[in-house]
Design a protein around this motif. Structure first.
Motif, PDB file in Angstrom:
ATOM      1  N   ASP A  73       1.290  14.671   4.646  1.00 26.62           N
ATOM      2  CA  ASP A  73       1.698  14.496   3.216  1.00 26.62           C
ATOM      3  C   ASP A  73       2.155  12.909   3.110  1.00 26.62           C
ATOM      4  O   ASP A  73       3.218  12.650   2.908  1.00 26.62           O
ATOM      5  CB  ASP A  73       2.860  15.342   2.971  1.00 26.62           C
ATOM      6  N   MET A  74       0.920  12.220   2.803  1.00 29.29           N
ATOM      7  CA  MET A  74       1.228  10.617   3.020  1.00 29.29           C
ATOM      8  C   MET A  74       1.794  10.371   1.653  1.00 29.29           C
ATOM      9  O   MET A  74       2.764   9.385   1.670  1.00 29.29           O
ATOM     10  CB  MET A  74      -0.372   9.697   3.028  1.00 29.29           C
ATOM     11  N   GLY A  75       1.630  10.502   0.458  1.00 26.84           N
ATOM     12  CA  GLY A  75       2.314  10.187  -0.624  1.00 26.84           C
ATOM     13  C   GLY A  75       3.958  10.555  -0.598  1.00 26.84           C
ATOM     14  O   GLY A  75       4.581   9.356  -0.782  1.00 26.84           O
ATOM     15  N   TYR A  76       4.192  11.516  -0.107  1.00 23.57           N
ATOM     16  CA  TYR A  76       5.493  11.913  -0.177  1.00 23.57           C
ATOM     17  C   TYR A  76       6.306  11.001   0.968  1.00 23.57           C
ATOM     18  O   TYR A  76       7.436  10.580   0.879  1.00 23.57           O
ATOM     19  CB  TYR A  76       5.941  13.348   0.093  1.00 23.57           C
ATOM     20  N   ALA A  77       5.762  11.133   2.110  1.00 23.07           N
ATOM     21  CA  ALA A  77       6.233  10.242   3.087  1.00 23.07           C
ATOM     22  C   ALA A  77       6.374   8.729   2.875  1.00 23.07           C
ATOM     23  O   ALA A  77       7.601   8.177   3.009  1.00 23.07           O
ATOM     24  CB  ALA A  77       5.198  10.338   4.592  1.00 23.07           C
ATOM     25  N   ALA A  78       5.565   8.470   2.075  1.00 24.73           N
ATOM     26  CA  ALA A  78       5.732   6.957   1.578  1.00 24.73           C
ATOM     27  C   ALA A  78       6.897   6.687   0.657  1.00 24.73           C
ATOM     28  O   ALA A  78       7.560   5.861   0.723  1.00 24.73           O
ATOM     29  CB  ALA A  78       4.226   6.309   0.959  1.00 24.73           C
ATOM     30  N   ALA A  79       6.932   7.589  -0.127  1.00 25.66           N
ATOM     31  CA  ALA A  79       7.940   7.440  -1.242  1.00 25.66           C
ATOM     32  C   ALA A  79       9.447   7.708  -0.152  1.00 25.66           C
ATOM     33  O   ALA A  79      10.126   6.778  -0.581  1.00 25.66           O
ATOM     34  CB  ALA A  79       7.839   8.713  -2.316  1.00 25.66           C
ATOM     35  N   MET A  80       9.596   8.434   0.476  1.00 25.83           N
ATOM     36  CA  MET A  80      10.532   8.658   1.462  1.00 25.83           C
ATOM     37  C   MET A  80      11.068   7.438   2.058  1.00 25.83           C
ATOM     38  O   MET A  80      12.041   6.837   2.249  1.00 25.83           O
ATOM     39  CB  MET A  80      10.539   9.710   2.177  1.00 25.83           C
ATOM     40  N   SER A  81       9.921   6.955   2.533  1.00 28.91           N
ATOM     41  CA  SER A  81      10.053   5.613   3.491  1.00 28.91           C
ATOM     42  C   SER A  81      10.472   4.504   2.542  1.00 28.91           C
ATOM     43  O   SER A  81      11.528   3.637   2.903  1.00 28.91           O
ATOM     44  CB  SER A  81       9.090   5.201   4.147  1.00 28.91           C
ATOM     45  N   ASN A  82      10.102   4.308   1.337  1.00 27.68           N
ATOM     46  CA  ASN A  82      10.757   3.202   0.452  1.00 27.68           C
ATOM     47  C   ASN A  82      12.045   3.520   0.063  1.00 27.68           C
ATOM     48  O   ASN A  82      12.896   2.529  -0.133  1.00 27.68           O
ATOM     49  CB  ASN A  82       9.614   3.490  -0.918  1.00 27.68           C
ATOM     50  N   LEU A  83      12.463   4.961  -0.158  1.00 29.00           N
ATOM     51  CA  LEU A  83      14.038   5.278  -0.253  1.00 29.00           C
ATOM     52  C   LEU A  83      14.819   4.785   0.870  1.00 29.00           C
ATOM     53  O   LEU A  83      15.734   4.166   0.442  1.00 29.00           O
ATOM     54  CB  LEU A  83      14.080   6.703  -0.589  1.00 29.00           C
ATOM     55  N   TYR A 123       0.854  -1.110   0.005  1.00 28.78           N
ATOM     56  CA  TYR A 123       0.126   0.005  -0.001  1.00 28.78           C
ATOM     57  C   TYR A 123       0.855   1.206  -0.060  1.00 28.78           C
ATOM     58  O   TYR A 123       0.486   2.304  -0.730  1.00 28.78           O
ATOM     59  CB  TYR A 123      -0.911   0.119   1.279  1.00 28.78           C
ATOM     60  N   SER A 124       2.023   1.087   0.704  1.00 28.63           N
ATOM     61  CA  SER A 124       2.793   2.388   0.891  1.00 28.63           C
ATOM     62  C   SER A 124       3.545   2.532  -0.487  1.00 28.63           C
ATOM     63  O   SER A 124       3.683   3.742  -0.957  1.00 28.63           O
ATOM     64  CB  SER A 124       4.011   2.196   1.813  1.00 28.63           C
ATOM     65  N   LEU A 125       3.725   1.450  -1.419  1.00 27.43           N
ATOM     66  CA  LEU A 125       4.404   1.701  -2.591  1.00 27.43           C
ATOM     67  C   LEU A 125       3.407   2.274  -3.601  1.00 27.43           C
ATOM     68  O   LEU A 125       3.861   3.030  -4.231  1.00 27.43           O
ATOM     69  CB  LEU A 125       4.858   0.193  -3.161  1.00 27.43           C
ATOM     70  N   TYR A 126       2.003   1.786  -3.603  1.00 27.26           N
ATOM     71  CA  TYR A 126       0.976   2.345  -4.046  1.00 27.26           C
ATOM     72  C   TYR A 126       0.942   3.999  -3.956  1.00 27.26           C
ATOM     73  O   TYR A 126       0.957   4.632  -4.750  1.00 27.26           O
ATOM     74  CB  TYR A 126      -0.100   1.577  -3.797  1.00 27.26           C
ATOM     75  N   ILE A 127       0.708   4.269  -2.620  1.00 26.98           N
ATOM     76  CA  ILE A 127       0.444   5.607  -2.392  1.00 26.98           C
ATOM     77  C   ILE A 127       1.624   6.618  -2.627  1.00 26.98           C
ATOM     78  O   ILE A 127       1.491   7.800  -2.879  1.00 26.98           O
ATOM     79  CB  ILE A 127       0.032   6.113  -1.126  1.00 26.98           C
ATOM     80  N   SER A 128       2.904   6.018  -2.951  1.00 26.47           N
ATOM     81  CA  SER A 128       4.045   6.679  -3.001  1.00 26.47           C
ATOM     82  C   SER A 128       3.747   7.461  -4.579  1.00 26.47           C
ATOM     83  O   SER A 128       4.775   8.266  -4.749  1.00 26.47           O
ATOM     84  CB  SER A 128       5.421   6.024  -3.023  1.00 26.47           C
TER      85      SER A 128
END
Lengths: 275, 319
Positions: B286-296, B56-61
């Motif tokens: 800012d969930m999308g951005y946070a998810a992208a950073m956590s994937n990084l 889900y985190s990958l998706y919302i990123s």
């Protein structure tokens, strides 16, 4: 030669004293501050000798609902421990007694979850719990804490079962026991020390957690670690009260740590280091 | 895969024959699984509460998704969040600080841990007591540890600040108030809490080394220093690498002390990835951005792990 030995001893003990000073100093400060009268807590130069009092502990109980927070911490820690053991012990047994590639990969998959930082899981998990209307419940905290702790229990128990001979279970099975019977009557009783260690560790991890309860618990389910923050005002005063509730928080885990002493390093390294 | 194909062959056969025939490969397949089904509940649990959220985190990123937006619109933006991270100065500083923190903290813990392990290796009166006391920092609640250090570091009333001043070291706004010292001050907190673990791990390693080796080295004329450097240390390498791996993973997870002691400040002096992601996602929503950073962050941790695993593989150490 003897003179050398003497000099070496003096150096060693001096270094050991310095090391002890560094590692004990913050703990001693916490204990002393929790017993200090409020006016002595901020005196500069610091006061080290004073008449200890219990006023701070009394004050904390009237400031913060300590008993309710204790109950919440206990509920979450026991819930997490129970769920992690129910899931992790059979998993650890299964992975220890299966020599296939799939079993090895499953074990590594669990390890990978343990390496992920909680924040990475917390953000999507928060959204999922919000959609399920579970935010603010014990269950939300217990579920996510159990994700990390089940991997811990699985790895720990896998290591423990690997150290037990499988022959005993096979003998029980030739005598007519089912596989579950052999696990329940033979393997599990032998694994009680490992089981206890895993349980105490899980309890400690859950008790010490701050981040997950901060976001997932609610007004009625707040834990003690969150309660500590309530004693600190924005003006950085109230250290004596913080120290008192801090002492209440650390006492159980210090005690459990002392009980676990012989297994502590092995536990924290998931069995990679034998003491 | 092979098992699945075999089952597939029987799908066209009449029902009575197929059931009996299909039962054989299924039974074989089940037998090959061994006791793996015992792990099924745990793996299913992970699927629901770890892998589903991660997916889900990958998706919302890939979406612009802010919880503070009243319409709750999720607009697809492709890689925009990832590109934003690379262009975001705060994220770049946080990433750099995270790596710097790992190097400083894990480095200090290794050197100090090794020294303590060597000191405790020889049995002297009092050393068991020291070992017991060393366990205390490991068990302590990290949030309490963080609050204690925040109080000790306080510029006006803090004990550490006071004694530093008495020694003639004047740090203007205290150790955590000055951008130049704040990161080191935080590293010291981590060194305080986790050096004992490294020390006790290495001590266990030293204890397991056979005395014969050292006798042989002594007979060959090796000095105490040479014995340590040429015999004990190389033998200690597997445990040293495991210690480095465990500590590196944990330092990447660091949150409590940053949140409590400095809040990432002053400025961005102690901002680390974990804390910045938390702030973006759960303070600014800012969930999308946070998810992208956590994937990084996960990718970065994966890279570090791969390096260590390679080292472990080369040494031929297996669990």
């Amino acid at each position: 030669m003897r003179r050398h030995q003497r000099a070496a001893d003096v150096i060693t003990y001096t270094l050991l004293a310095l090391i002890m000073g560094f590692f004990l100093f913050p703990i001693v400060w916490l204990l002393l501050t929790s017993l200090k009268p409020a006016r002595d807590a901020f005196t500069i130069p610091p006061v080290w000798i004073f008449r200890p009092i219990l006023d701070n502990f009394r004050a904390v109980f009237s400031m913060v609902p300590v008993a309710a927070y204790l109950k919440n911490s206990l509920t979450i820690a026991l819930g997490t421990t129970a769920l992690s053991l129910v899931l992790g012990v059979p998993a650890g047994y299964g992975l220890a007694r299966t020599a296939s590639r799939a079993a090895g990969n499953s074990a590594l998959l669990m390890l990978a979850i343990r390496m992920a930082p909680p924040v990475a899981l917390l953000i999507p998990f928060y959204l999922v719990m919000r959609d399920m209307r579970l935010l603010g419940t014990y269950l939300a905290v217990i579920l996510l804490q159990s994700v990390f702790n089940t991997t811990f229990v699985t790895w720990m128990m896998r290591g423990y079962f690997l150290s037990l001979p499988a022959d005993l279970e096979l003998a029980a099975m030739t005598d007519g026991c089912t596989r579950f019977g052999a696990f329940w009557r033979v393997a599990l009783p032998l694994a009680v020390p490992g089981l206890a260690t895993a349980a105490i560790f899980t309890f400690t991890f859950s008790w010490n957690d701050f981040l997950l309860p901060m976001l997932l618990s609610g007004r009625t389910t707040r834990t003690l670690t969150l309660g500590i923050l309530e004693t600190m005002s924005t003006y950085e005063i109230g250290w004596n009260n913080m120290a008192a509730i801090g002492m209440i928080t650390i006492l159980p885990v210090l005690l459990l740590g002392y009980i676990l002493q012989p297994y502590y390093v092995r536990g924290l390294t998931l069995g990679a280091v034998r003491e | 895969m092979a098992g699945k194909n075999k089952v597939g062959e029987y799908t066209g056969a009449p029902a009575d024959r197929s059931a009996a025939a299909a039962a054989r490969p299924v039974a074989k397949w089940l037998k090959r699984l061994g006791l793996l089904p015992w792990a099924a509940p745990a793996l299913l649990f992970m699927l629901c509460f770890a892998f589903y959220p991660l997916g889900y985190s990958l998706y919302i990123s890939f979406f612009n998704y802010s919880l503070t937006d009243p319409t709750q619109a999720q607009t697809f933006t492709g890689l925009a969040n990832y590109l934003k991270a690379f262009a975001d100065p705060a994220f770049r500083v946080a990433a750099l600080n995270s790596v710097l923190f790992v190097i400083l903290a894990v480095g200090a813990q290794t050197v100090l841990g090794l020294a303590i392990a060597v000191l405790l290796n020889r049995d002297r009166p009092g050393t068991p007591l020291v070992r017991t006391f060393l366990l205390a920092p490991l068990t302590l609640t990290p949030i309490v540890v963080a609050l204690v250090w925040r109080a000790l570091y306080n510029a006006d009333y803090g004990v550490v600040s006071y004694y530093l001043k008495a020694l003639g070291v004047n740090i203007g706004r205290g150790p955590i108030g000055e951008p130049s010292t704040a990161l080191v001050a935080l590293v010291i907190v981590d060194v305080w809490q986790w050096t004992p673990l490294v020390a006790l791990m290495l001590l266990a390693g030293l204890r397991s080394q056979s005395a014969d080796l050292f006798e042989a080295a002594q007979i060959d004329g090796a000095s105490g220093w040479q014995q340590f450097w040429c015999v004990a240390l190389p033998l200690l390498r597997p445990i040293l690498i495991v210690a480095l791996l465990i500590r590196t993973m944990d330092v990447f997870k660091l949150f409590d002390s940053v949140y409590i002691v400095t809040g990432g400040g002053p400025g961005y002096a102690t901002e680390v990835m974990n804390h910045y992601i938390f702030k973006t996602g759960l303070t600014f929503f800012d969930m999308g951005y946070a998810a992208a950073m956590s994937n990084l962050l996960l990718v970065l941790i994966g890279l570090f792990t791969a390096v260590y695993f390679r080292a472990i593989g080369q040494l031929g150490v297996t669990q």
